[in-house]
Scaffold this motif. Structure first.
Motif, PDB file in Angstrom:
ATOM      1  N   GLU A  43      35.932  54.613  48.171  1.00 26.59           N
ATOM      2  CA  GLU A  43      34.587  54.036  48.152  1.00 26.59           C
ATOM      3  C   GLU A  43      34.576  52.588  47.666  1.00 26.59           C
ATOM      4  O   GLU A  43      33.523  52.068  47.265  1.00 26.59           O
ATOM      5  N   SER A  44      35.734  51.905  47.716  1.00 27.79           N
ATOM      6  CA  SER A  44      35.815  50.537  47.180  1.00 27.79           C
ATOM      7  C   SER A  44      34.921  49.564  47.945  1.00 27.79           C
ATOM      8  O   SER A  44      34.432  48.579  47.375  1.00 27.79           O
ATOM      9  N   ALA A  45      34.692  49.801  49.228  1.00 26.95           N
ATOM     10  CA  ALA A  45      33.851  48.889  50.004  1.00 26.95           C
ATOM     11  C   ALA A  45      32.403  48.905  49.540  1.00 26.95           C
ATOM     12  O   ALA A  45      31.680  47.913  49.705  1.00 26.95           O
ATOM     13  N   ILE A  46      31.964  50.016  48.932  1.00 37.17           N
ATOM     14  CA  ILE A  46      30.572  50.149  48.502  1.00 37.17           C
ATOM     15  C   ILE A  46      30.434  49.975  46.993  1.00 37.17           C
ATOM     16  O   ILE A  46      29.581  49.219  46.505  1.00 37.17           O
ATOM     17  N   VAL A  98      40.037  53.450  42.874  1.00 39.28           N
ATOM     18  CA  VAL A  98      40.654  54.777  42.838  1.00 39.28           C
ATOM     19  C   VAL A  98      39.870  55.722  43.751  1.00 39.28           C
ATOM     20  O   VAL A  98      38.631  55.833  43.615  1.00 39.28           O
ATOM     21  N   PRO A  99      40.511  56.398  44.696  1.00 36.58           N
ATOM     22  CA  PRO A  99      39.793  57.338  45.570  1.00 36.58           C
ATOM     23  C   PRO A  99      39.116  58.442  44.766  1.00 36.58           C
ATOM     24  O   PRO A  99      39.603  58.873  43.721  1.00 36.58           O
ATOM     25  N   VAL A 100      37.978  58.879  45.264  1.00 30.27           N
ATOM     26  CA  VAL A 100      37.181  59.908  44.601  1.00 30.27           C
ATOM     27  C   VAL A 100      37.280  61.202  45.416  1.00 30.27           C
ATOM     28  O   VAL A 100      37.172  61.183  46.646  1.00 30.27           O
ATOM     29  N   THR A 111      32.586  54.385  53.971  1.00 32.98           N
ATOM     30  CA  THR A 111      33.733  54.712  53.120  1.00 32.98           C
ATOM     31  C   THR A 111      34.789  55.442  53.961  1.00 32.98           C
ATOM     32  O   THR A 111      34.495  55.947  55.049  1.00 32.98           O
ATOM     33  N   VAL A 112      36.018  55.489  53.441  1.00 37.36           N
ATOM     34  CA  VAL A 112      37.162  55.983  54.227  1.00 37.36           C
ATOM     35  C   VAL A 112      37.742  57.237  53.575  1.00 37.36           C
ATOM     36  O   VAL A 112      37.955  57.275  52.353  1.00 37.36           O
ATOM     37  N   SER A 113      37.991  58.249  54.394  1.00 38.62           N
ATOM     38  CA  SER A 113      38.644  59.469  53.916  1.00 38.62           C
ATOM     39  C   SER A 113      40.149  59.257  53.979  1.00 38.62           C
ATOM     40  O   SER A 113      40.729  59.156  55.073  1.00 38.62           O
ATOM     41  N   ASN A 114      40.765  59.155  52.801  1.00 38.35           N
ATOM     42  CA  ASN A 114      42.221  58.913  52.769  1.00 38.35           C
ATOM     43  C   ASN A 114      43.042  60.189  53.009  1.00 38.35           C
ATOM     44  O   ASN A 114      44.116  60.137  53.593  1.00 38.35           O
ATOM     45  N   LYS A 115      42.536  61.295  52.534  1.00 42.86           N
ATOM     46  CA  LYS A 115      43.318  62.537  52.605  1.00 42.86           C
ATOM     47  C   LYS A 115      42.362  63.715  52.670  1.00 42.86           C
ATOM     48  O   LYS A 115      41.368  63.753  51.950  1.00 42.86           O
ATOM     49  N   GLY A 116      42.669  64.674  53.512  1.00 46.28           N
ATOM     50  CA  GLY A 116      41.839  65.870  53.594  1.00 46.28           C
ATOM     51  C   GLY A 116      40.966  65.888  54.837  1.00 46.28           C
ATOM     52  O   GLY A 116      41.005  65.002  55.699  1.00 46.28           O
ATOM     53  N   TRP A 117      40.151  66.922  54.908  1.00 44.21           N
ATOM     54  CA  TRP A 117      39.239  67.148  56.021  1.00 44.21           C
ATOM     55  C   TRP A 117      37.977  67.750  55.470  1.00 44.21           C
ATOM     56  O   TRP A 117      37.994  68.578  54.562  1.00 44.21           O
ATOM     57  N   PHE A 118      36.846  67.344  56.036  1.00 42.01           N
ATOM     58  CA  PHE A 118      35.588  67.969  55.599  1.00 42.01           C
ATOM     59  C   PHE A 118      34.540  67.804  56.693  1.00 42.01           C
ATOM     60  O   PHE A 118      34.642  66.934  57.584  1.00 42.01           O
ATOM     61  N   ALA A 119      33.573  68.700  56.593  1.00 45.16           N
ATOM     62  CA  ALA A 119      32.397  68.634  57.462  1.00 45.16           C
ATOM     63  C   ALA A 119      31.196  68.287  56.591  1.00 45.16           C
ATOM     64  O   ALA A 119      31.082  68.750  55.449  1.00 45.16           O
ATOM     65  N   MET A 120      30.327  67.440  57.108  1.00 38.46           N
ATOM     66  CA  MET A 120      29.169  66.976  56.338  1.00 38.46           C
ATOM     67  C   MET A 120      27.903  67.105  57.173  1.00 38.46           C
ATOM     68  O   MET A 120      27.946  67.155  58.404  1.00 38.46           O
ATOM     69  N   GLU A 121      26.808  67.185  56.454  1.00 41.18           N
ATOM     70  CA  GLU A 121      25.487  67.202  57.099  1.00 41.18           C
ATOM     71  C   GLU A 121      24.868  65.818  56.950  1.00 41.18           C
ATOM     72  O   GLU A 121      24.760  65.288  55.844  1.00 41.18           O
TER      73      GLU A 121
END
Length: 352
Positions: A182-185, A190-192, A204-214
Motif C-alpha cells: 500500500e506504499s502508493a497510497i 512494508v506489505p500489509v 495497491t498491489v498484491s505481492n503474494k497470495g490470492w483473494f476475492a473481494m466485493e
C-alpha cells in the motif's frame, strides 16, 4: 543598483562622463524585460479599467511608473548636458529607475516560474497516480471469470485479484489472504496482510497470495480518484493568502493612486514639479522660478540688489557716491574721497 552596494562599475558608465551612457544602456536592457512581461501590463491595466485591481495592477503601476519617470529623467539629463549644466545633469542621473522596474518584473517572473515548475511536478505526480490504477479487472459474472475494463466494474460485484496484480477498485476481502503493498497510497513500505473482512484500496498491489473481494467504491468514488481530485483542486485554485492579497489590492491600489494624484497636484500648485523644469541656474535654482518670484515680490528683489550694490561699493552709508565725478588724477583723502565727490555728497546732504 550595484553602485549602492559599493560594487565596481565598468569604466564606460563610471563618473560624470558615463552617466548618459549608463542611462541609455539601462533603457536598452529594460526594453526586452518589458516585452517579455507585457502580459502583466495588459492584465493589470485591464482590471484597473474595470475598477477591479489585483496584484497584476500593482506590478503594472509600479514598474510602469518607474520606467516613465526614468525616461523623463533621461530627457532632463540630455537637456542639461546640452546646456552645459553638469550639476543638473548629475541630479537627473539620480532619478534613473530602470533597474528597479527590471528587478520587479524579473523577480515576479522567477516566482511565477518556480510556481509553474512546482505545479508541473504535481501534475506529473497525478499522472503517475492515475497510471497506478489497472486498466482491466477480473470479475465473476454468472459464475464465470471475465476480464472487463475497470470503468465497467459495478458496486457489489466479485473481483478476483492474484499475486502481482493491482487492485482495480476499493472493496472488502471476502475470500482468501494476501500481502498487499500500500506504499502508493499510505507511504508504508512494508506489505500489509489482508484476510477476510479487511478493507483494500484500489491502485495497491498484491505481492503474494490470492483473494476475492466485493467492490464497494468504483469510478470517481475510489480513494485514488479522491486523492487525484484533491491535488488537482489544490494546484488549480488560489491559496488563501493569494485571495487575501487580491482583496487588499482592491483597496490598496486605489488608495495609492489617490495619494499619488494628490501629491502631483500639490507639486503643481507649489510650482515644484521637477519633470517640467529646465536645467538649473548657477545659483542652484530654476530660472523661471526666480522670474516668478521677482514678479510676485519685486520689492524684495530691489532690496536685494541695493544690498549687493552696497556690499560691492563699500559700507560707508553714502550710497556709493564717493567716486562721483572723480578723475583718475584727483587727489583722495584717507577714506578714498576726492574733492568733487565730497562736494557732491555735501550737496545731497544739504538737499536732504
Amino acid at each position: 543598483m550595484g553602485e549602492m552596494f559599493g560594487w565596481p562599475q565598468p569604466w564606460f558608465v563610471a563618473g560624470m562622463q558615463g552617466m548618459m551612457v549608463k542611462a541609455v544602456l539601462e533603457l536598452l536592457l529594460v526594453i526586452p524585460i518589458l516585452i517579455v512581461n507585457r502580459h502583466y501590463f495588459v492584465t493589470g491595466f485591464r482590471t484597473l479599467a474595470h475598477l477591479a485591481p489585483n496584484m497584476d495592477s500593482l506590478i503594472a503601476i509600479g514598474s510602469g511608473a518607474s520606467v516613465v519617470y526614468a525616461v523623463a529623467a533621461t530627457f532632463r539629463m540630455a537637456w542639461a548636458l546640452g546646456a552645459g549644466d553638469m550639476a543638473a545633469a548629475h541630479m537627473a542621473s539620480m532619478d534613473l529607475y530602470f533597474d528597479s522596474a527590471g528587478m520587479i518584473l524579473t523577480l515576479i517572473t522567477l516566482g511565477k516560474y518556480f510556481e509553474a515548475r512546482a505545479k508541473g511536478r504535481t501534475t506529473d505526480a497525478i499522472t503517475a497516480l492515475m497510471d497506478l490504477a489497472p486498466k482491466t479487472a477480473t470479475v465473476v459474472r454468472d459464475g464465470v471469470e471475465v476480464t472487463v475494463p475497470t470503468e465497467q466494474v459495478r458496486v457489489g460485484e466479485r473481483v478476483i485479484v492474484r499475486a502481482g496484480e493491482s487492485i482495480p477498485v476499493d472493496g472488502v476481502v471476502v475470500e482468501g489472504t494476501a500481502l498487499v503493498d500500500e506504499s502508493a497510497i499510505t507511504g508504508e513500505s512494508v506489505p500489509v496482510e489482508k484476510s477476510v473482512g479487511s478493507q483494500v484500496t484500489g491502485a495497491t498491489v498484491s505481492n503474494k497470495g490470492w483473494f476475492a473481494m466485493e467492490a464497494r467504491a468504483v469510478g470517481d468514488d475510489t480513494t485514488l480518484a479522491s486523492i487525484i481530485r484533491l491535488v488537482d483542486d489544490a494546484t488549480s485554485s488560489k491559496a488563501p493568502i493569494e485571495r487575501m492579497a487580491d482583496k487588499i489590492a482592491g483597496v490598496f491600489v486605489p488608495v495609492v493612486i489617490a495619494i499619488a494624484l494628490v501629491t502631483l497636484f500639490a507639486w503643481i500648485l507649489r510650482d515644484q514639479l521637477p519633470l517640467c523644469s529646465g536645467p538649473r541656474d548657477a545659483d542652484g535654482g530654476h530660472g523661471r522660478h526666480r522670474t516668478r518670484r521677482r514678479q510676485r515680490y519685486p520689492h524684495q528683489e530691489r532690496r536685494g540688489a541695493r544690498g549687493r550694490l552696497l556690499r560691492r561699493r563699500g559700507s560707508d552709508g553714502q550710497d556709493g557716491h564717493r567716486d562721483r565725478g572723480c578723475a583718475p588724477g584727483d587727489r583722495r583723502d584717507a577714506r578714498g574721497w576726492c574733492d568733487r565727490a565730497r562736494a557732491h555728497a555735501g550737496c545731497r546732504r544739504d538737499r536732504a
